[in-house]
Design an enzyme around this catalytic site. Structure first.
Site, PDB file in Angstrom:
ATOM      1  CD  GLU A 102      -3.039  -0.929   0.157  1.00  0.00           C
ATOM      2  OE1 GLU A 102      -3.133   0.174  -0.429  1.00  0.00           O
ATOM      3  OE2 GLU A 102      -3.766  -1.905  -0.120  1.00  0.00           O
ATOM      4  CB  SER A 372     -36.457 -33.588 -15.874  1.00  0.00           C
ATOM      5  OG  SER A 372     -35.995 -34.772 -16.494  1.00  0.00           O
TER       6      SER A 372
END
Length: 702
Positions: A102, A372
């Site tokens: 950072e 199905s």
């Protein structure tokens, strides 16, 4: 050169010297003025900072979740407030990883890294857009605690002022400690201690080098780098951080390689999640809230939000109770979701057996073969391409060829048997006949199904193989339930929704779903949607029993009102998705590892959970019928022949058809029986692959 020429040259040189002298003097004066201005600004800034004093640092405010009746169902971040820890109480690798990735000059600068700012500006100019940030840890800390993520010069100026004040009144270690205790790690976790407990089930002090690097890679983008969201991206960023730590000489090359090889184990902290109502649901709420808030120019990390959700606590409790009642011991998993047809509001969600053990949401994140349950989509495409509920195809052992005749496919039914006579679409969907489904796909082709999938906005790839008709493409339970919800709402699709309102800490309404002008998308004709809905009521009707019973017969005794539904079964997955006019519900069972669901008891879980939930949540509600639209007519027909029923035909059932498809012949007509039982539609080769209802026979209306 004459005397006049000499004088002219001297005058010219004199003028140049005078001009140059004036310029130098002007630049000097401007430099003094600029220096005085900068000095005055710095003095003024320092006086301002001294007058207003040290900024008061507070942890993020808790955000509250409400259900659809405005009852509190959760308080985001309340568990994190007690987890402020000092630098000495966290692994030394955490601050090292943070500085490496950072702000590598954190201990050298005064709150602003001017070289990084210049570099970022240069890259932004070259790209023509913002591609790189240059915020220091101090600036990020100021933003986390005091500001929003609004992209404006005012916010940037305030960020700079707060960063300057923080640097004046706080030591570097205090700033680093504050940042690490307020930065957001996703999933509602603020600060390294809360995040460490959430992701690894232990304190931040106990984290290894590998775990620290993985953890500190998350704040850059929790929705992208959380290992629970995308493990591959999280690991890639972890490796980057380890390399940066090595470059900064925080760790040795040997430590880096060892950490890269370390296998991390994610284990969410039980105390964080066990208090939550519907934790899987609230995770989805938070994702949606994050997107909404950011779209309004705010940031979710501010906290203080009041988020009104679509959760119906009665529905959620019914879902959890029925799942607990029917789920067997072991590793069998569950996915459950219910939603309202007219709004798309999610009313209940269960993404697995235990959020504590696995926050992976099997409703939204898992993609499995739907079996199905895909057939209503297939038959919707068929209805748009000439089929009707009384289209007959012969159910018999059939070998299909595809890939230009190079490959063969032989589908079977669940019990291995066949009707060995023509059956209608109405009967085929009730008993889930696989031969009928594949023949239907063969008749209409892949394109109509692909187009329908696209219209329904389903994340599912349709391969050009006959097995597609039996649900081999992978799709999420939420997407499949959305399909049925759309059919229920007359072909109008509403997007699944978790939030109805968001209010900030000052009481300002940031988002209200009633003001968003949400409109459903028409993806299916109302006539076809209704016909499909009524066809799926046959799932519970013994009239359709043949070589196999209607697939919902086992739970018919518990049914007290009309439902439309379809089951789906593969070797590894069990589904039941269906609806009443008021509510749509999808249930899935299977194993995360994809192993076969073979136990007979486990195979009944899906159906029992579905029917008991539907009965519980509909108790006391008026019984709403499925109402046919104009252009659709109900006719009592003989199931075996497709003719209009008389007292002489036993298997009678009400079937809804478009006006053009209504039969004109009685079931006793000998031509119907002849075609049905003697198979006179077969060609000279004995094949019977053509659908009867698209033949111009006199007993079908045109």
């Amino acid at each position: 050169m004459d005397e006049n020429g000499v004088d002219f040259l001297k005058r010219s040189q004199y003028k140049k010297k005078a001009t140059r002298s004036k310029r130098v003097k002007r630049v000097f004066l401007l430099g003094i003025a600029a220096s005085c201005a900068v000095l005055s600004a710095l003095v003024t800034l320092r006086i301002y900072a001294q007058i207003v004093g040290a900024p008061i640092i507070q942890v993020p405010i808790s955000s509250v979740f409400l259900d659809s009746q405005d009852n509190v169902i959760g308080d985001r971040f309340e568990d994190q407030r007690r987890y402020w820890v000092s630098l000495d109480e966290m692994s030394p690798f955490i601050p090292q990883a943070t500085i490496s990735v950072e702000d590598q000059e954190f201990y050298e600068h005064n709150g602003f890294d001017y070289s990084r700012i210049a570099s970022a500006l240069l890259k932004d100019v070259k790209a023509g857009k913002k591609v790189e940030g240059a915020s220091t840890i101090t600036q990020q800390y100021a933003r986390n605690v005091f500001l929003t993520h609004e992209k404006s010069w005012t916010r940037k100026l305030n960020e700079a002022l707060y960063a300057y004040r923080l640097e004046i009144f706080y030591e570097k270690d205090e700033l680093l400690e504050g940042y690490l205790n307020t930065v957001y790690f996703g999933h509602g976790m603020y600060g390294v201690e809360a995040a460490s407990r959430f992701y690894f089930g232990k304190s931040a002090k106990s984290l290894t080098l590998a775990e620290s690097a993985l953890l500190m890679g998350i704040p850059k983008g929790p929705t992208h780098y959380s290992p629970l969201v995308n493990e591959e991206k999280a690991v890639n960023r972890q490796k980057l951080i380890l390399q940066l730590m090595n470059n900064q000489q925080f760790i040795t090359a040997e430590q880096k390689e060892h950490a890269n090889q370390e296998h991390f184990v994610l284990k969410t902290e039980e105390s964080v999640v066990t208090k939550k109502t519907a934790p899987y649901f609230l995770e989805e709420v938070w994702k949606e809230a994050t997107n909404i808030v950011e779209s309004k120019g705010r940031r979710i990390e501010e906290g203080g939000w009041t988020i009104t959700t679509t959760l119906n606590q009665k529905h959620q409790q019914a879902a959890e109770e029925t799942i607990k009642k029917w789920m067997p011991e072991g590793e069998l998993q569950v996915g459950f979701v219910s939603m309202e047809p007219k709004t798309g509001y999610i009313t209940a969600m269960v993404g697995g057996r235990s959020f504590t053990e696995s926050p992976f949401n099997r409703v939204t994140q898992a993609k499995r073969q739907p079996g199905s349950t895909i057939k209503p989509l297939l038959f919707a495409a068929a209805l748009e391409n000439g089929f009707s509920p009384l289209t007959y195809l012969k159910s018999e052992r059939t070998i299909f060829t595809y890939d230009n005749g190079r490959r063969e496919y032989e589908p079977k039914n669940v019990n291995g048997e066949f009707a060995n006579h023509p059956i209608s679409m109405a009967q085929a969907i009730a008993i889930s006949d696989n031969i009928y489904a594949v023949k239907t796909l063969e008749q209409i082709g892949y394109k109509p199904l692909e187009q329908l999938v696209e219209r329904f906005n389903i994340n599912m790839e349709i391969d050009h193989t006959p097995a597609v008709a039996l649900g081999t493409p992978e799709v999420s339970l939420l997407d499949m339930t959305k399909v049925y919800n759309t059919i229920s709402d007359k072909g109008v699709q509403m997007q699944p929704t978790y939030i109805t309102k968001i209010t900030d800490n000052d009481g300002k309404v940031l988002y209200d779903v009633t003001e968003e002008k949400r409109k459903g998308k028409k993806v299916l004709l109302e006539e076809d949607a209704f016909v499909l809905s009524h066809l799926m009521t046959g799932t519970f009707d013994p009239t359709f029993n043949d070589y196999s019973p209607a697939t919902g017969i086992s739970i018919r005794a518990k049914q007290t009102r009309p439902y439309a539904a379809k089951s789906g079964t593969t070797n590894t997955d069990q589904y039941l998705i269906g609806f009443s006019p008021q509510l749509t519900t999808g249930v899935w069972n299977g194993y995360d590892q994809g192993k076969a669901v073979s136990d007979a008891e486990a195979k009944q879980v899906t159906k029992q959970v579905w029917i008991e939930f539907m009965e519980l949540v509909h108790r006391g509600l008026p019984e709403e019928p499925f109402i046919a639209p104009a252009g659709v007519r109900g006719v009592i027909v003989d199931i075996e022949t497709g003719g209009i029923a008389t007292a002489d035909c036993d298997k009678q059932r009400l079937i809804y058809l478009k006006e053009k498809d209504v039969p004109k012949q009685l079931c006793t007509d000998p031509r119907l029986k002849q075609h049905t039982f003697e198979d006179l539609t077969a060609d000279e080769n004995g094949d019977n692959d053509e659908p009867w209802s698209i033949f111009p026979f006199p007993f079908f209306g045109n």
